[in-house]
Motif scaffolding. Structure first.
Motif, PDB file in Angstrom:
ATOM      1  N   LEU A  11      17.071 -44.594  15.294  1.00  0.00           N
ATOM      2  CA  LEU A  11      16.368 -44.755  14.110  1.00  0.00           C
ATOM      3  C   LEU A  11      15.402 -43.461  13.831  1.00  0.00           C
ATOM      4  N   LEU A  12      14.772 -42.992  14.978  1.00  0.00           N
ATOM      5  CA  LEU A  12      13.821 -41.648  14.771  1.00  0.00           C
ATOM      6  C   LEU A  12      14.873 -40.383  14.336  1.00  0.00           C
ATOM      7  N   ILE A  13      15.959 -40.163  14.752  1.00  0.00           N
ATOM      8  CA  ILE A  13      16.769 -39.242  14.356  1.00  0.00           C
ATOM      9  C   ILE A  13      17.069 -39.277  12.892  1.00  0.00           C
ATOM     10  N   LEU A  14      17.602 -40.573  12.448  1.00  0.00           N
ATOM     11  CA  LEU A  14      17.720 -40.852  10.968  1.00  0.00           C
ATOM     12  C   LEU A  14      16.443 -40.509  10.224  1.00  0.00           C
ATOM     13  N   ALA A  15      15.665 -41.027  10.603  1.00  0.00           N
ATOM     14  CA  ALA A  15      14.270 -40.840   9.894  1.00  0.00           C
ATOM     15  C   ALA A  15      13.728 -39.221   9.660  1.00  0.00           C
ATOM     16  N   ILE A  16      14.066 -38.392  11.057  1.00  0.00           N
ATOM     17  CA  ILE A  16      13.662 -37.153  10.891  1.00  0.00           C
ATOM     18  C   ILE A  16      14.604 -36.384   9.817  1.00  0.00           C
ATOM     19  N   PHE A  17      15.907 -36.865   9.994  1.00  0.00           N
ATOM     20  CA  PHE A  17      16.807 -36.266   8.829  1.00  0.00           C
ATOM     21  C   PHE A  17      16.849 -36.687   7.548  1.00  0.00           C
ATOM     22  N   ALA A  18      16.268 -38.052   7.308  1.00  0.00           N
ATOM     23  CA  ALA A  18      15.900 -38.164   5.934  1.00  0.00           C
ATOM     24  C   ALA A  18      14.513 -37.672   5.284  1.00  0.00           C
TER      25      ALA A  18
END
Lengths: 109, 196
Positions: free
Chosen positions: B181-188
């Motif tokens: 989730l954190l990786i997705l949030a950073i990329f978003a």
């Protein structure tokens, strides 16, 4: 074993279904002529790199709790990297790091 | 599994049909516990959630591979994904067949290893302690190889740092979902400013 054979077959089928679903869901969602949104395309480019970083952490997650707080893991990860930057041969780097690790946990630590 | 009272048929069939290492280890405990197929389904889904990431990455590479696509998706374990996503297929080689055989060989070695282990595991007494380091060694080498081939390292660092942070915060058992989730949030949030 406490389950009947049929019960364990159903359990295994549930596990297979879950595994196949995680691997196929994005393909099902973006199947046919449906346009892949730009953000998903972008994810497709950056995720392989991020996921490898995540897998490095995942595969070494227990190291701090092993013998000597992960000293063998630390040494052998460094050795694997050093071998790889030196010769850039995947086989040599992986075999070298693993054999060194086996030696360390069996004979030294 | 044999040491826990299962027939050698179990590791053979499970390695053949599930083909996901971490889940197979957990399923041994699930099979020894209560009969709860829904819990097993949800547990396996969470544990394998990282495959959703693999699949998003492979949407393009696995397209146009015809019927082989079904097997490529079925066989997309950590190792198949890692090799297929980083290898540059040599000029003149069909990339669909190349990835198909990478997956097939992975699958074959895995089933052969699990079955042989079940049949002769207790009879052999090899000093194999520590051989499990092949997995981190493989991932570290792939990480290094991607690093050497990439122009920018933002994406690689995001994956490493986000999961290390989540490991520290959530502990070894529960950090994978928060990491993703954190990786997705950073990329978003940093869309298009983080590059591979």
């Amino acid at each position: 074993m406490t389950m009947t054979v049929w019960q364990s077959v159903i359990m295994i089928a549930a596990i297979i279904l879950a595994t196949v679903l995680t691997r196929s869901l994005p393909f099902i969602i973006f199947s046919g002529g449906r346009q892949i949104p730009p953000f998903v395309n972008y994810l497709g480019k950056v995720l392989p790199f991020a996921v490898t970083g995540m897998l490095v952490v995942y595969s070494l997650k227990d190291a701090p709790f092993n013998a000597w707080h992960g000293a063998p893991e630390f040494i052998c990860t460094a050795l694997t990297l050093a071998l790889h930057f030196w010769r850039r041969s995947m086989l040599l780097s992986i075999a070298g790091g693993t054999l060194a690790y086996m030696f360390l946990v069996q004979k030294v630590f | 599994m044999v040491s826990k009272g299962f027939s050698p048929l179990y590791p053979f069939l499970m390695s053949l049909l599930i083909f996901a290492g971490s889940v197979e280890f957990v399923s041994v405990n699930l099979l020894l516990g209560a009969f709860e197929p829904l819990a097993a389904f949800l547990g396996a889904f969470m544990l394998n959630a990282r495959h959703l990431f693999y699949a998003i990455s492979m949407l393009k590479p696995y397209s146009n591979t015809g019927w082989k696509k079904f097997y490529l998706i079925f066989g997309m374990c950590d190792e198949s994904f890692a090799i297929n996503s980083m290898t540059k297929v040599p000029e003149g080689v069909d990339h669909g067949w190349f990835m198909f055989f990478v997956t097939l060989l992975n699958h074959f070695y895995w089933v052969a290893g699990a079955t042989l282990g079940a049949l002769i595991g207790s009879a052999l007494d090899l000093p194999t302690e520590g051989i499990e380091f092949v997995l981190p060694a493989l991932f570290v080498v792939i990480f290094a190889e991607q690093w050497l081939n990439a122009d920018a390292h933002g994406a690689a660092m995001t994956g490493l740092a986000a999961s290390a942070l989540c490991l520290f915060v959530f502990g070894t058992e529960n950090f994978m979902i928060p990491s993703m989730l954190l990786i997705l949030a950073i990329f978003a949030l940093l869309k298009r400013r983080v590059h591979a």
